[in-house]
Design an enzyme around this catalytic site. Sequence first.
Site, PDB file in Angstrom:
ATOM      1  N   CYS A  39      41.011  39.700  44.775  1.00 44.15           N
ATOM      2  CA  CYS A  39      39.938  39.885  43.996  1.00 44.15           C
ATOM      3  C   CYS A  39      38.835  40.430  44.351  1.00 44.15           C
ATOM      4  O   CYS A  39      38.015  41.132  43.946  1.00 44.15           O
ATOM      5  CB  CYS A  39      39.484  38.546  43.002  1.00 44.15           C
ATOM      6  SG  CYS A  39      39.787  37.203  43.993  1.00 44.15           S
ATOM      7  N   HIS A  97      32.538  37.205  41.227  1.00 40.47           N
ATOM      8  CA  HIS A  97      32.310  37.024  42.547  1.00 40.47           C
ATOM      9  C   HIS A  97      31.204  37.900  43.115  1.00 40.47           C
ATOM     10  O   HIS A  97      31.318  38.996  42.286  1.00 40.47           O
ATOM     11  CB  HIS A  97      33.852  37.580  43.448  1.00 40.47           C
ATOM     12  CG  HIS A  97      34.918  36.610  43.452  1.00 40.47           C
ATOM     13  ND1 HIS A  97      34.961  35.227  42.847  1.00 40.47           N
ATOM     14  CD2 HIS A  97      36.265  36.664  44.035  1.00 40.47           C
ATOM     15  CE1 HIS A  97      36.011  35.008  43.081  1.00 40.47           C
ATOM     16  NE2 HIS A  97      36.960  35.790  43.832  1.00 40.47           N
TER      17      HIS A  97
END
Lengths: 343, 343
Positions: A129, A241
């Site tokens: 990710c 994130h």
Amino acid sequence: MGYKIAVVGATGNVGREMLSILAERAFPADEVVALASRRSQGTEVSYGDKTLKTKALDTYDFSDVDLCLMSAGGEVSKEWSPQIAAQGAVVIDNSSAWRYDPEVPLVVPEVNAEALRDIKKGIVANPNCSTAQLVVALKPLHDRATIKRVVVATYQSVSGAGKDGMDELDRQTKALYSLQDVQEKKFPKRIAFNLIPHIDVFMEDGYTKEEWKMTAETKKILDPKIKLTATCVRVPVFISHSEAVNVEFEQPITADEAREILRAAPGIMVVDKREPGGYITPHEAAGEDATYISRIREDITVENGLAFWCVSDNLRKGAALNAVQIAEAMANRGLLKAKKQAA
Amino acid sequence: MGYKIAVVGATGNVGREMLSILAERAFPADEVVALASRRSQGTEVSYGDKTLKTKALDTYDFSDVDLCLMSAGGEVSKEWSPQIAAQGAVVIDNSSAWRYDPEVPLVVPEVNAEALRDIKKGIVANPNCSTAQLVVALKPLHDRATIKRVVVATYQSVSGAGKDGMDELDRQTKALYSLQDVQEKKFPKRIAFNLIPHIDVFMEDGYTKEEWKMTAETKKILDPKIKLTATCVRVPVFISHSEAVNVEFEQPITADEAREILRAAPGIMVVDKREPGGYITPHEAAGEDATYISRIREDITVENGLAFWCVSDNLRKGAALNAVQIAEAMANRGLLKAKKQAA
């Protein structure tokens, strides 16, 4: 005419998001099946406005499946991906099991869709990710000014550790507010109102596997000549994130040029006003498809340096969305065949 | 025999911590007075096991005060510090008002206590919280291998924005759990379960003042030849600032050497086990005096590179503790005179 699609790991954070994105983007599907371990058999999951009952992976017959989106962890993928591919389905796997196999392309469509032309094992790997959003941002800058070195510090949400990670932040926060004991199960230290500078296992050289992945995957997806050093940190944020990124280039590039290049690049939204609130925070990026870039500025401590802030929904671009985009890129290039159509 | 000490801004986060640290470390005091704005007049604050009633700054007579610890913001300091110093007290100021004045030493005692010998204006500046812990960590490494460049990404707690910052994180978290509207007052965006890549005002070049401070203050305290670039980010943590730091040196230095040097250095605790939990998190550093260093590793993407994780209580080493340590360093060097003793 559409494809028969299996989603493996359908009850997890990423699996559910895969189903939702397949429906949202109207990926051409004649049939979608939700698969998981026997433990989750029967669990209901949503695919658009339909409800699917999860079936058991280990008794499922893949013979007429065209596309399998896997998000069931490395061990399950190592065992099942080759078997499913052997039955003629393209497997797009979200685990790290196949990412570093030279015969398996590791793809972020905005960056290296051409790698999809050579799928020896019938498996395509979806990157980590943190890497996916970073390479989306780096690619157009690399094309313009050639990246030499990247220093990145991450601020990774608990959903990157799965549903258990989200539950732990939630449970610990509630416990703190109700004066109960805070228990650590998923993370090695408390995550509520705290930070953990450690994701995945420790390696010999003191880096974590997560940090190593960012280096190895950026090289494989973008350019093996790029040097990248990372510090990966878990933060008490549920989704998205964030990354503080410093880049050194071969050629000069100004902050204004970088802003223009990034604005024109696929998958990117630039939000960069240099005033209070003129940047993106992870809470705002949750549920969105774009990789958001803010705080673009020149780093004068090095020749041809730039710094920026990069945020994206780790369950979407960092996982499920990228997997569906890989399937779309293959379909558009005629690389994904429907068995029924072929027959 | 001791000193007469005034703490200005005694009702704030840092002021309260100053009083508590003066008592904790038994700094020689004949009398301690708590001062604040008229608004806070009468508020009771603790000094060890005593309770002090806060008096109004603007009517207080400083003529027999020996030492004044100021934590009342830049504007108050600009107005009052010269007046208090003119009455013969040494002022140790926690705001940024005097930090960049060439006639005011900016001091972290572990790093540059010798600068205390030349106090032209009677004022000593306490550095920014993020800078204080960083230079404690950098100093012994710089002595050994000469730092060329530092790249730092911060993870700064809400207490750095004062009591209002802590209240806002608390209030927003509760609101989210009771399905109420989340209101933003202190910070420009939501901080609960979120991050804000912006601290202090924006500057012309796109950096924030907080980022600029880290560069300017590291140069002034440690070495003007050091290049430093920072990204400063507010995180939903109550106390302690954390930093992901990458350093490039002139001379070679291994991670093992760095670990040994840091272990022997003043003010530092090394916690670095390369296993789950073998590092310090901000929650654990809260209430502690040390600057904690973890995750020490070589950064092979640059010649003579090192990376590490640095955590410290921003209200203590980042503010109140450092101010009291400055007072101690002056007292030990005979640079702090008690008026009564002198008379």
